[in-house]
Design an enzyme around this catalytic site. Sequence first.
Site, PDB file in Angstrom:
ATOM      1  N   ASN A 185       0.877  -1.172   0.000  1.00 23.81           N
ATOM      2  CA  ASN A 185       0.000   0.000   0.000  1.00 23.81           C
ATOM      3  C   ASN A 185       0.909   1.214   0.000  1.00 23.81           C
ATOM      4  O   ASN A 185       1.501   1.542   1.024  1.00 23.81           O
ATOM      5  CB  ASN A 185      -0.898  -0.027   1.246  1.00 23.81           C
ATOM      6  CG  ASN A 185      -1.724   1.252   1.375  1.00 23.81           C
ATOM      7  OD1 ASN A 185      -1.786   2.058   0.437  1.00 23.81           O
ATOM      8  ND2 ASN A 185      -2.350   1.435   2.522  1.00 23.81           N
ATOM      9  N   TRP A 186       1.017   1.843  -1.155  1.00 27.09           N
ATOM     10  CA  TRP A 186       1.940   2.984  -1.268  1.00 27.09           C
ATOM     11  C   TRP A 186       1.411   4.236  -0.579  1.00 27.09           C
ATOM     12  O   TRP A 186       2.130   5.192  -0.423  1.00 27.09           O
ATOM     13  CB  TRP A 186       2.205   3.292  -2.749  1.00 27.09           C
ATOM     14  CG  TRP A 186       3.154   2.338  -3.416  1.00 27.09           C
ATOM     15  CD1 TRP A 186       3.824   1.297  -2.828  1.00 27.09           C
ATOM     16  CD2 TRP A 186       3.557   2.355  -4.789  1.00 27.09           C
ATOM     17  NE1 TRP A 186       4.616   0.672  -3.751  1.00 27.09           N
ATOM     18  CE2 TRP A 186       4.473   1.297  -4.962  1.00 27.09           C
ATOM     19  CE3 TRP A 186       3.230   3.158  -5.889  1.00 27.09           C
ATOM     20  CZ2 TRP A 186       5.068   1.029  -6.202  1.00 27.09           C
ATOM     21  CZ3 TRP A 186       3.821   2.887  -7.119  1.00 27.09           C
ATOM     22  CH2 TRP A 186       4.722   1.833  -7.263  1.00 27.09           C
ATOM     23  N   LYS A 187       0.131   4.245  -0.235  1.00 25.66           N
ATOM     24  CA  LYS A 187      -0.497   5.446   0.349  1.00 25.66           C
ATOM     25  C   LYS A 187      -0.237   6.619  -0.601  1.00 25.66           C
ATOM     26  O   LYS A 187      -0.256   6.409  -1.808  1.00 25.66           O
ATOM     27  CB  LYS A 187       0.019   5.661   1.768  1.00 25.66           C
ATOM     28  CG  LYS A 187      -0.120   4.371   2.605  1.00 25.66           C
ATOM     29  CD  LYS A 187       0.122   4.547   4.060  1.00 25.66           C
ATOM     30  CE  LYS A 187      -0.060   3.198   4.757  1.00 25.66           C
ATOM     31  NZ  LYS A 187       0.076   3.260   6.204  1.00 25.66           N
ATOM     32  N   HIS A 204      -9.489   1.311   4.921  1.00 22.16           N
ATOM     33  CA  HIS A 204      -8.197   1.482   5.604  1.00 22.16           C
ATOM     34  C   HIS A 204      -8.374   2.427   6.800  1.00 22.16           C
ATOM     35  O   HIS A 204      -9.142   3.381   6.730  1.00 22.16           O
ATOM     36  CB  HIS A 204      -7.152   2.045   4.634  1.00 22.16           C
ATOM     37  CG  HIS A 204      -5.766   1.964   5.191  1.00 22.16           C
ATOM     38  ND1 HIS A 204      -5.283   2.889   6.087  1.00 22.16           N
ATOM     39  CD2 HIS A 204      -4.783   1.041   5.019  1.00 22.16           C
ATOM     40  CE1 HIS A 204      -4.049   2.535   6.438  1.00 22.16           C
ATOM     41  NE2 HIS A 204      -3.726   1.419   5.793  1.00 22.16           N
ATOM     42  N   GLU A 212      -6.635   4.741   7.924  1.00 22.03           N
ATOM     43  CA  GLU A 212      -6.371   6.167   7.663  1.00 22.03           C
ATOM     44  C   GLU A 212      -7.596   6.835   7.048  1.00 22.03           C
ATOM     45  O   GLU A 212      -7.871   8.007   7.297  1.00 22.03           O
ATOM     46  CB  GLU A 212      -5.127   6.312   6.766  1.00 22.03           C
ATOM     47  CG  GLU A 212      -3.859   6.037   7.561  1.00 22.03           C
ATOM     48  CD  GLU A 212      -2.700   5.479   6.756  1.00 22.03           C
ATOM     49  OE1 GLU A 212      -2.721   5.549   5.521  1.00 22.03           O
ATOM     50  OE2 GLU A 212      -1.774   4.935   7.399  1.00 22.03           O
ATOM     51  N   GLU A 260      -5.193  -4.849  10.489  1.00 24.98           N
ATOM     52  CA  GLU A 260      -4.141  -3.864  10.704  1.00 24.98           C
ATOM     53  C   GLU A 260      -4.392  -3.113  12.011  1.00 24.98           C
ATOM     54  O   GLU A 260      -5.168  -2.148  12.033  1.00 24.98           O
ATOM     55  CB  GLU A 260      -4.128  -2.842   9.563  1.00 24.98           C
ATOM     56  CG  GLU A 260      -3.866  -3.433   8.200  1.00 24.98           C
ATOM     57  CD  GLU A 260      -3.291  -2.403   7.252  1.00 24.98           C
ATOM     58  OE1 GLU A 260      -2.201  -2.645   6.736  1.00 24.98           O
ATOM     59  OE2 GLU A 260      -3.908  -1.343   7.042  1.00 24.98           O
ATOM     60  N   GLY A 280       2.891   2.261  10.737  1.00 25.29           N
ATOM     61  CA  GLY A 280       3.857   3.341  10.582  1.00 25.29           C
ATOM     62  C   GLY A 280       4.603   3.689  11.863  1.00 25.29           C
ATOM     63  O   GLY A 280       5.273   4.712  11.942  1.00 25.29           O
ATOM     64  N   SER A 301       3.755  -2.224  10.165  1.00 28.21           N
ATOM     65  CA  SER A 301       5.214  -2.312  10.332  1.00 28.21           C
ATOM     66  C   SER A 301       5.798  -3.657   9.911  1.00 28.21           C
ATOM     67  O   SER A 301       6.742  -4.156  10.526  1.00 28.21           O
ATOM     68  CB  SER A 301       5.615  -1.956  11.772  1.00 28.21           C
ATOM     69  OG  SER A 301       5.223  -0.627  12.082  1.00 28.21           O
TER      70      SER A 301
END
Length: 250
Positions: free
Chosen positions: A9-11, A94, A96, A166, A172, A212
């Site tokens: 997942n490159w975000k 997700h 975020e 997650e 992160g 992570s």
Amino acid sequence: MRKKIIAGNWKMNKLPNEAMEFIEELAPLVKDTKNEVILCVPYIDLFYALLTVQGTNIKIGAQNMHYEESGAYTGEISAEMLKAINVEYVIIGHSERRQYYNETDETVSLKLKKAIEVGLKPIFCVGETLEEREAGKAEEIITNQVKQGLSKVKKHQLQNLIIAYEPIWAIGTGKTATAEDANNSIKAIRNEILKLYGKEIAENIIIQYGGSVKSTNAKELFEMSDIDGALVGGASLKADEFAKIVEYDK
Ligand code: 13P
């Protein structure tokens, strides 16, 4: 036997030229793996990424989508639009997006329903906060997210759905859940799927861990009984590091 699926997942990272360079570097490194390799890239990179992965074993996904087909939703992208350019996967729910963009269990359920109807393969994310974990509520929170998110999805629609567990406190932060904790949470999710859809679906559904994940901890995680791969953030931004995660079994 469930296969391992490793998705990056490159975000909000990488310009189109960087995406193409990355894929050119990654492709030869992972060409012989039996594990599935997915890159979920920013919308603007999708088309370039799809062109560059042609002839490789790398699959492409988006990171979000709207649940309506079309209409006055400025700035949004529909499932039909993703499908039209041959995007195969889409991340939904997700943390975020739940934290910063008002994604709720209800919008997640609408998006999952739509994605499946259109023929996209969703990567459906669930996970608890640190406070929830410390209050002993992690299992209750994640199983409830699973139940609510899948409330509009029928049994026969689940073959292509991936769940990603997650824990928010591990994203992160460099703090990975221990392999045992991650496996236990994933077992709880699998048990919820068993209750909702029965044994066969529960035994076959792919459930990834995310938070992570790096080349140094991937093997330990992926060797656990219930962890079927990972959704990888930061460590998916460097081709050699991501390739080592994909090739954890080499
Ligand atoms: P990190 O691997 O950077 O912790 O991110 C995990 C994640 O959010 C993947 O979706």
